[in-house]
Design an enzyme around this catalytic site. Sequence first.
Site, PDB file in Angstrom:
ATOM      1  N   LEU A  31       3.037   0.704  28.195  1.00  0.00           N
ATOM      2  CA  LEU A  31       4.247   0.364  27.675  1.00  0.00           C
ATOM      3  C   LEU A  31       4.015  -0.625  26.581  1.00  0.00           C
ATOM      4  O   LEU A  31       4.673  -0.800  25.605  1.00  0.00           O
ATOM      5  CB  LEU A  31       5.070  -0.286  28.595  1.00  0.00           C
ATOM      6  N   GLY A  32       2.908  -1.584  26.822  1.00  0.00           N
ATOM      7  CA  GLY A  32       2.725  -2.656  25.556  1.00  0.00           C
ATOM      8  C   GLY A  32       1.626  -3.510  26.256  1.00  0.00           C
ATOM      9  O   GLY A  32       1.145  -3.649  27.321  1.00  0.00           O
ATOM     10  N   GLY A  34       1.125  -7.756  26.271  1.00  0.00           N
ATOM     11  CA  GLY A  34       1.677  -8.975  26.130  1.00  0.00           C
ATOM     12  C   GLY A  34       0.493 -10.216  26.423  1.00  0.00           C
ATOM     13  O   GLY A  34      -0.612  -9.944  26.635  1.00  0.00           O
ATOM     14  N   MET A  36       0.052 -12.489  28.713  1.00  0.00           N
ATOM     15  CA  MET A  36      -0.446 -12.637  29.953  1.00  0.00           C
ATOM     16  C   MET A  36      -1.251 -11.199  30.384  1.00  0.00           C
ATOM     17  O   MET A  36      -1.527 -11.123  31.595  1.00  0.00           O
ATOM     18  CB  MET A  36       0.370 -13.055  30.708  1.00  0.00           C
ATOM     19  N   GLY A  37      -1.205 -10.050  29.770  1.00  0.00           N
ATOM     20  CA  GLY A  37      -1.762  -8.914  30.322  1.00  0.00           C
ATOM     21  C   GLY A  37      -0.944  -7.584  29.799  1.00  0.00           C
ATOM     22  O   GLY A  37      -0.469  -7.558  28.500  1.00  0.00           O
ATOM     23  N   VAL A  39       1.174  -3.763  30.126  1.00  0.00           N
ATOM     24  CA  VAL A  39       2.284  -3.418  30.959  1.00  0.00           C
ATOM     25  C   VAL A  39       2.269  -1.764  30.979  1.00  0.00           C
ATOM     26  O   VAL A  39       2.134  -1.151  30.061  1.00  0.00           O
ATOM     27  CB  VAL A  39       3.740  -3.700  30.131  1.00  0.00           C
ATOM     28  N   ASP A 147      11.616 -18.338  30.343  1.00  0.00           N
ATOM     29  CA  ASP A 147      11.371 -17.763  29.030  1.00  0.00           C
ATOM     30  C   ASP A 147      12.265 -16.707  28.692  1.00  0.00           C
ATOM     31  O   ASP A 147      12.178 -15.542  28.302  1.00  0.00           O
ATOM     32  CB  ASP A 147       9.876 -17.075  29.069  1.00  0.00           C
TER      33      ASP A 147
END
Length: 726
Positions: A31-32, A34, A36-37, A39, A147
Amino acid sequence: MSSDAGVTARTTPLGSGDPRQLGSYQLLGKLGQGGMGTVYLGRSQQGRLVAIKVIRADVADNPEFRARFWSEAETARKVARVCTAEVLEAEPHAPQPYLVTEFIEGETLARFITRNGPLAAANLEQLAVGVAAALTAIHRAGIVHRDLKPSNVVLSPFGPRVIDFGIARALDAATSITGDLQQLGTPAFMSPEQIQGGAVTPAVDIWAWGGLVTFAATGRYPFGEGTSQVLLYRALNDDPQLDGIDPALRPIVWQAMRKDPAGRPSAQQLMLRLLGDSAADPDATVDPSQVTHVLEGWDLQAAAGAALGATPTPRSPTTDPRAGTGRHATAGAQTPDDRTAVTALASGAGVGAGTGPGAGTETVDTPTQSRTRVGGSPTGGRRRTAIAVGGAAAAVVVAVAAILITQTGGDKKDDTTTVAGSSSAPPQKFALPQAKVPLDTETMVFATKDSGNYDLYTGRLPDQGELTGVKKITTASQDELLPSISRDRRTVVFFREESETENALYAVAADGSQDPVKLFTSGAAENLTIADDARPSLSPDGKFVVVRSTTNADGLPDAGLYVARLDDGKVFRLNTAQQATDPAWSPSGERIAYWASESESDRGFIVTILATPTSTPTPLTKGQGNRDADPTFSQDGQRIAFSRQEKDGDLEIYQMNTDGSHVTRVTAEKGQDQDPAYSPDGKWLVFTGERGGAPRRIFLTDPADTTTPDRQLTTVPSFHVRWSTG
């Protein structure tokens, strides 16, 4: 193309370095990515689509992160599903820890505003209330989002949903090593205390809410454009730029963005102000129906004059590198597909359609959904009966209406849409009979046999003894059973056995002041064949009923659960097994509980399903007894009560959480107990039982106390008691 396939087609294919399996979840695509990691889109063993956030290796190597990850994720699982993405599971001990949440189909607020410009006035109000409702649920669980920003709000087909919360404190531990300021908050939405390294409290989310609403209303950040350092400086020293916000909303946003966190409202107080109750007690609670009303008619549109594809003031890529998120990733990551999703929420859990117990036996086409406004205000005027805490889900009822309109409305039949139940008869249009004064919350409805057949009665619970003020509200020569009370407590829908071969549904004023009205005498629902002993259930907004039928909208054999609109009889079939029966609509309007079995039987296991045609069911008690029936929701939407047959043949009342956890027995006395119903405040359960060889009567019990003897409420034969709308 199936819904799953359509979603998978919009992901990035897995690369050689990506896993194919994480725990029990099969990975379908990416899915993408980011900060931090990564998805991933995944599927559970039961067929549920999920989003899995895998923490990158260097962050996972931080011992403090792992120490906090588990406790934070467990806390997040307790967050009520109020305009949020449900946290399902966490695995802190994997080489790369991961978090599993429900998958929300939809475009992020960031992407929508970038493509279309500011939200229309009605949508802005719905967004403001929906996100405030989500923050209320998150804060009640003891979590601070930290956030909140436009790329962490998904505009699902049924309303706004807040994502990417639950492990912020654990990520904070990682940022002390990685130096990734982004994870401590996005500069354009960071509060002064975050910037200065002060205490992080729920007030930081309220500040971010103000910035988010400003962005949605104007297409601009509250402190303009610039580098991270410039935006942080302005947040500390300047006033937010609120020009262009609706004058009625601007003072609320101004208060939310006060420099001093002590001067900001709580999420609960924020909701009260949004709902027009500025002088309310700070400790007052919000009526869930208010939230529901605000979210009704969710129909995502840009502000007047904003052309499709128009872009607001350009944003600096340094302010929010992930703000271009186009499709849900509960980690707020970019995706390659920018198209707006219009399919139903892809979070229905359980067995896939037609693949096993509790599943349907046919493929249901997803109708093409137009931008038809259903309910709500078309002008975006200030409505002061707003949304309910627990209400994002309630917008599913609105989605049901949209589905029925696209399936059966209009003169032309679309090539991709199946018209359900064509009928030559004009659709019926009528107002349901209503009591002038609603039933009070101490009054219940039940079936009693005082002569040759069962009629419906109301009775009030006194402090002691049996029901008082017992009053007959229906009279007929046939049995009248299985009542369902509308949320406003003015109407009762019930089942009548009109002959040995014909059953029907009727509605009656709850006080018996008007004659019953027969439902579904025209329209597609006229072709339904109401099954024997079929319990109806009203939707929370009173516009729909779900019931078991042995035929479909064309009159052809196809047993299962059907949702029909009361005013004109338009109908669709839920994706359930043919054995599904005894439905109960959740107070939020999102889900329907029922029981099903692997073969024809008088009992089975409890299942829930989203109130949309293509959703997949979620079996809750399969394997835990498989002799369950009669599910009903508590009015807070947190529990389901049901009856279970024990090995010795006794029937007992049980309750559980709505995810199937914490199954506990409520009744302890030997007997044949069934038909549970919660009191409106959730304090009591009533049920009918056969005790000591006596006829079936109504009993009252405290679901938290199995030691005190149950209290008998009636002495004459009584069945099918209902107290609240669940």
